[in-house]
Motif scaffolding. Sequence first.
Motif, PDB file in Angstrom:
ATOM      1  N   UNK A 197       0.807  -1.222   0.000  1.00 19.46           N
ATOM      2  CA  UNK A 197       0.000   0.000   0.000  1.00 19.46           C
ATOM      3  C   UNK A 197       0.842   1.275   0.000  1.00 19.46           C
ATOM      4  N   UNK A 198       2.016   1.232  -0.626  1.00 20.34           N
ATOM      5  CA  UNK A 198       2.830   2.438  -0.676  1.00 20.34           C
ATOM      6  C   UNK A 198       4.304   2.133  -0.723  1.00 20.34           C
ATOM      7  N   UNK A 199       5.111   3.070  -0.271  1.00 19.44           N
ATOM      8  CA  UNK A 199       6.568   2.887  -0.315  1.00 19.44           C
ATOM      9  C   UNK A 199       7.031   1.809   0.664  1.00 19.44           C
ATOM     10  N   UNK A 200       8.281   1.373   0.535  1.00 17.27           N
ATOM     11  CA  UNK A 200       8.813   0.376   1.480  1.00 17.27           C
ATOM     12  C   UNK A 200       8.728   0.893   2.914  1.00 17.27           C
ATOM     13  N   UNK A 201       8.628  -0.035   3.843  1.00 19.10           N
ATOM     14  CA  UNK A 201       8.504   0.310   5.261  1.00 19.10           C
ATOM     15  C   UNK A 201       9.716  -0.189   6.031  1.00 19.10           C
ATOM     16  N   UNK A 202      10.051   0.555   7.068  1.00 22.26           N
ATOM     17  CA  UNK A 202      11.182   0.215   7.929  1.00 22.26           C
ATOM     18  C   UNK A 202      10.639  -0.560   9.131  1.00 22.26           C
ATOM     19  N   UNK A 203      11.113  -1.800   9.312  1.00 16.43           N
ATOM     20  CA  UNK A 203      10.705  -2.643  10.427  1.00 16.43           C
ATOM     21  C   UNK A 203      11.864  -2.786  11.404  1.00 16.43           C
ATOM     22  N   UNK A 204      11.592  -2.540  12.679  1.00 13.74           N
ATOM     23  CA  UNK A 204      12.618  -2.541  13.719  1.00 13.74           C
ATOM     24  C   UNK A 204      12.683  -3.875  14.452  1.00 13.74           C
ATOM     25  N   UNK A 205      13.902  -4.252  14.843  1.00 10.88           N
ATOM     26  CA  UNK A 205      14.144  -5.409  15.693  1.00 10.88           C
ATOM     27  C   UNK A 205      15.207  -5.025  16.717  1.00 10.88           C
ATOM     28  N   UNK A 206      15.280  -5.808  17.787  1.00 12.11           N
ATOM     29  CA  UNK A 206      16.328  -5.588  18.790  1.00 12.11           C
ATOM     30  C   UNK A 206      17.609  -6.282  18.361  1.00 12.11           C
ATOM     31  N   UNK A 207      18.725  -5.650  18.619  1.00 10.35           N
ATOM     32  CA  UNK A 207      20.027  -6.298  18.446  1.00 10.35           C
ATOM     33  C   UNK A 207      20.298  -7.111  19.711  1.00 10.35           C
ATOM     34  N   UNK A 208      21.387  -7.860  19.716  1.00  8.44           N
ATOM     35  CA  UNK A 208      21.772  -8.585  20.922  1.00  8.44           C
ATOM     36  C   UNK A 208      22.019  -7.598  22.067  1.00  8.44           C
ATOM     37  N   UNK A 209      22.646  -6.466  21.753  1.00  9.06           N
ATOM     38  CA  UNK A 209      22.873  -5.436  22.780  1.00  9.06           C
ATOM     39  C   UNK A 209      21.545  -4.873  23.273  1.00  9.06           C
ATOM     40  N   UNK A 210      20.582  -4.736  22.376  1.00 10.22           N
ATOM     41  CA  UNK A 210      19.260  -4.250  22.757  1.00 10.22           C
ATOM     42  C   UNK A 210      18.534  -5.222  23.663  1.00 10.22           C
ATOM     43  N   UNK A 211      18.702  -6.518  23.398  1.00 10.30           N
ATOM     44  CA  UNK A 211      18.081  -7.538  24.251  1.00 10.30           C
ATOM     45  C   UNK A 211      18.672  -7.506  25.654  1.00 10.30           C
TER      46      UNK A 211
END
Length: 121
Positions: free
Chosen positions: A71-85
């Motif tokens: 439904x439009x332009x590409x979307x940015x999907x976020x995930x946690x890094x190992x440091x984020x976890x």
Amino acid sequence: MKVENTQVQMRKGILEFCILEIIARGEVYASDMLEELTQARMIVVEGTLYPLLTRLKNAGLLDYTWKESTSGPPRKYYTLTAAGQEFLHQLRLTWEEVQDSIRIIRQKPHANGTALTAPQP
């Protein structure tokens, strides 16, 4: 002094924690995050989320991937890094400590022997 100012500061103080908790469930699109935070009354201004995501990304706690959208332009999907976890794990421990501390303070009896309760209307 207005109670609303303190309430806003309390929410701001735990907003990063809430964002990391949402992302920990799996990759998530920023507008979905915003919707969840708004429903939970944790955020009311859209412009607050994006600088926080950038700061968390620059700190090495988040990563993102671009995905095509139907439904439009590409979307940015976020995930946690190992440091984020690991960072989130430490925040969870701190949150539990804060909850325990508040519970101890609120349950301590007043000088007259009664426990602290909400004011009656």
